[in-house]
Design a protein around this motif. Sequence first.
Motif, PDB file in Angstrom:
ATOM      1  N   GLY A  20     -78.747 -36.562  25.089  1.00  0.00           N
ATOM      2  CA  GLY A  20     -79.771 -37.155  25.951  1.00  0.00           C
ATOM      3  C   GLY A  20     -79.439 -38.596  26.288  1.00  0.00           C
ATOM      4  N   ILE A  21     -79.331 -38.888  27.579  1.00  0.00           N
ATOM      5  CA  ILE A  21     -78.958 -40.218  28.048  1.00  0.00           C
ATOM      6  C   ILE A  21     -79.997 -40.697  29.056  1.00  0.00           C
ATOM      7  N   PRO A  22     -80.991 -41.486  28.623  1.00  0.00           N
ATOM      8  CA  PRO A  22     -81.991 -41.980  29.561  1.00  0.00           C
ATOM      9  C   PRO A  22     -81.338 -42.792  30.680  1.00  0.00           C
ATOM     10  N   THR A  23     -81.874 -42.669  31.887  1.00  0.00           N
ATOM     11  CA  THR A  23     -81.293 -43.357  33.034  1.00  0.00           C
ATOM     12  C   THR A  23     -82.361 -44.127  33.802  1.00  0.00           C
ATOM     13  N   SER A  24     -81.954 -45.275  34.329  1.00  0.00           N
ATOM     14  CA  SER A  24     -82.861 -46.063  35.169  1.00  0.00           C
ATOM     15  C   SER A  24     -82.713 -45.666  36.633  1.00  0.00           C
ATOM     16  N   GLY A  49     -93.429 -36.455  31.560  1.00  0.00           N
ATOM     17  CA  GLY A  49     -93.321 -37.877  31.868  1.00  0.00           C
ATOM     18  C   GLY A  49     -91.980 -38.313  32.413  1.00  0.00           C
ATOM     19  N   ASN A  50     -91.134 -37.359  32.760  1.00  0.00           N
ATOM     20  CA  ASN A  50     -89.790 -37.663  33.253  1.00  0.00           C
ATOM     21  C   ASN A  50     -89.408 -36.752  34.404  1.00  0.00           C
ATOM     22  N   ASN A  51     -88.440 -37.200  35.186  1.00  0.00           N
ATOM     23  CA  ASN A  51     -87.661 -36.305  36.026  1.00  0.00           C
ATOM     24  C   ASN A  51     -86.434 -35.987  35.190  1.00  0.00           C
ATOM     25  N   PHE A  52     -86.156 -34.695  34.982  1.00  0.00           N
ATOM     26  CA  PHE A  52     -85.065 -34.254  34.109  1.00  0.00           C
ATOM     27  C   PHE A  52     -83.948 -33.619  34.916  1.00  0.00           C
ATOM     28  N   ILE A  53     -82.741 -34.028  34.633  1.00  0.00           N
ATOM     29  CA  ILE A  53     -81.544 -33.377  35.145  1.00  0.00           C
ATOM     30  C   ILE A  53     -80.689 -33.035  33.932  1.00  0.00           C
ATOM     31  N   PHE A  54     -80.239 -31.791  33.856  1.00  0.00           N
ATOM     32  CA  PHE A  54     -79.238 -31.411  32.873  1.00  0.00           C
ATOM     33  C   PHE A  54     -77.986 -31.044  33.650  1.00  0.00           C
ATOM     34  N   MET A  55     -76.848 -31.558  33.187  1.00  0.00           N
ATOM     35  CA  MET A  55     -75.568 -31.311  33.853  1.00  0.00           C
ATOM     36  C   MET A  55     -74.582 -30.766  32.828  1.00  0.00           C
ATOM     37  N   GLU A  56     -73.645 -29.940  33.306  1.00  0.00           N
ATOM     38  CA  GLU A  56     -72.686 -29.300  32.400  1.00  0.00           C
ATOM     39  C   GLU A  56     -71.280 -29.434  32.951  1.00  0.00           C
ATOM     40  N   CYS A  57     -70.341 -29.637  32.030  1.00  0.00           N
ATOM     41  CA  CYS A  57     -68.922 -29.639  32.370  1.00  0.00           C
ATOM     42  C   CYS A  57     -68.154 -29.205  31.132  1.00  0.00           C
ATOM     43  N   GLY A  58     -67.371 -28.164  31.251  1.00  0.00           N
ATOM     44  CA  GLY A  58     -66.538 -27.707  30.141  1.00  0.00           C
ATOM     45  C   GLY A  58     -67.314 -27.370  28.886  1.00  0.00           C
ATOM     46  N   GLY A  59     -68.548 -26.885  29.055  1.00  0.00           N
ATOM     47  CA  GLY A  59     -69.365 -26.519  27.913  1.00  0.00           C
ATOM     48  C   GLY A  59     -70.164 -27.671  27.324  1.00  0.00           C
ATOM     49  N   ASP A  69     -92.556 -43.669  34.281  1.00  0.00           N
ATOM     50  CA  ASP A  69     -93.138 -44.984  34.000  1.00  0.00           C
ATOM     51  C   ASP A  69     -92.081 -46.046  34.324  1.00  0.00           C
ATOM     52  N   GLU A  70     -92.357 -46.894  35.300  1.00  0.00           N
ATOM     53  CA  GLU A  70     -91.370 -47.881  35.741  1.00  0.00           C
ATOM     54  C   GLU A  70     -90.958 -48.843  34.630  1.00  0.00           C
ATOM     55  N   THR A  71     -91.878 -49.200  33.740  1.00  0.00           N
ATOM     56  CA  THR A  71     -91.551 -50.103  32.635  1.00  0.00           C
ATOM     57  C   THR A  71     -90.568 -49.435  31.682  1.00  0.00           C
ATOM     58  N   VAL A  72     -90.838 -48.196  31.315  1.00  0.00           N
ATOM     59  CA  VAL A  72     -89.937 -47.454  30.429  1.00  0.00           C
ATOM     60  C   VAL A  72     -88.588 -47.256  31.113  1.00  0.00           C
ATOM     61  N   ARG A  73     -88.626 -46.877  32.399  1.00  0.00           N
ATOM     62  CA  ARG A  73     -87.384 -46.633  33.152  1.00  0.00           C
ATOM     63  C   ARG A  73     -86.519 -47.886  33.189  1.00  0.00           C
ATOM     64  N   SER A  74     -87.125 -49.062  33.341  1.00  0.00           N
ATOM     65  CA  SER A  74     -86.355 -50.303  33.435  1.00  0.00           C
ATOM     66  C   SER A  74     -85.672 -50.658  32.115  1.00  0.00           C
ATOM     67  N   ASN A  83     -76.467 -46.106  25.709  1.00  0.00           N
ATOM     68  CA  ASN A  83     -77.896 -45.838  25.621  1.00  0.00           C
ATOM     69  C   ASN A  83     -78.141 -44.359  25.351  1.00  0.00           C
ATOM     70  N   ILE A  84     -77.385 -43.781  24.451  1.00  0.00           N
ATOM     71  CA  ILE A  84     -77.620 -42.381  24.112  1.00  0.00           C
ATOM     72  C   ILE A  84     -78.857 -42.319  23.233  1.00  0.00           C
ATOM     73  N   ASP A  85     -79.840 -41.548  23.672  1.00  0.00           N
ATOM     74  CA  ASP A  85     -81.114 -41.466  22.973  1.00  0.00           C
ATOM     75  C   ASP A  85     -81.046 -40.543  21.764  1.00  0.00           C
ATOM     76  N   HIS A  86     -80.336 -39.418  21.893  1.00  0.00           N
ATOM     77  CA  HIS A  86     -80.269 -38.439  20.808  1.00  0.00           C
ATOM     78  C   HIS A  86     -79.164 -37.443  21.109  1.00  0.00           C
ATOM     79  N   PHE A  87     -78.820 -36.643  20.113  1.00  0.00           N
ATOM     80  CA  PHE A  87     -77.998 -35.470  20.385  1.00  0.00           C
ATOM     81  C   PHE A  87     -78.740 -34.268  19.855  1.00  0.00           C
ATOM     82  N   ALA A  88     -78.443 -33.114  20.432  1.00  0.00           N
ATOM     83  CA  ALA A  88     -79.206 -31.905  20.113  1.00  0.00           C
ATOM     84  C   ALA A  88     -78.268 -30.798  19.657  1.00  0.00           C
TER      85      ALA A  88
END
Length: 143
Positions: A20-24, A49-59, A69-74, A83-88
């Motif tokens: 998970g990589i939060p993006t501004s 509370g988010n717009n979510f995109i998941f992308m894949e490359c090579g598994g 929320d603009e404050t959180v996004r900034s 800025n990696i938030d977590h791994f799953a």
Amino acid sequence: MREEEKLSNNIEVKGLAHIGIPTSDLEKSIAFYQDLGFQIIVDQEGMEGNNFIFMECGGVIIGLPQSLDETVRSQAGTKGDGNIDHFALLVDDLDKTKKVLEEKGVPFAIPGVSTTEAWRPKSCRCIMVYGPDRVKIEFVELK
């Protein structure tokens, strides 16, 4: 860690679910990762509370949440280098995994089991714990 304390004896990790990589700036992030060969596999607007995109490359799957929320996004990218938030991690039995983690006293970042519609039509249940140095680790069950 002594043999009887190892979590791996009781939790069966199947693989990496996503990073998970939060993006501004979602469009800028999408373009960057597409240039690396990633393709959009999930596009969910206004979910949890988010717009979510998941992308894949090579598994490898990356999750790019952009907060509504603009404050959180900034604040995305302001934690220092990266800025990696977590791994799953993927698991087959989330209830068993949760029980083992609770028995071992692993601290939970979010109480209880969460669900998300991001992987429709699959059902997705997950838990989030803290590892060493408060690294967030999500355990994901997809059915």
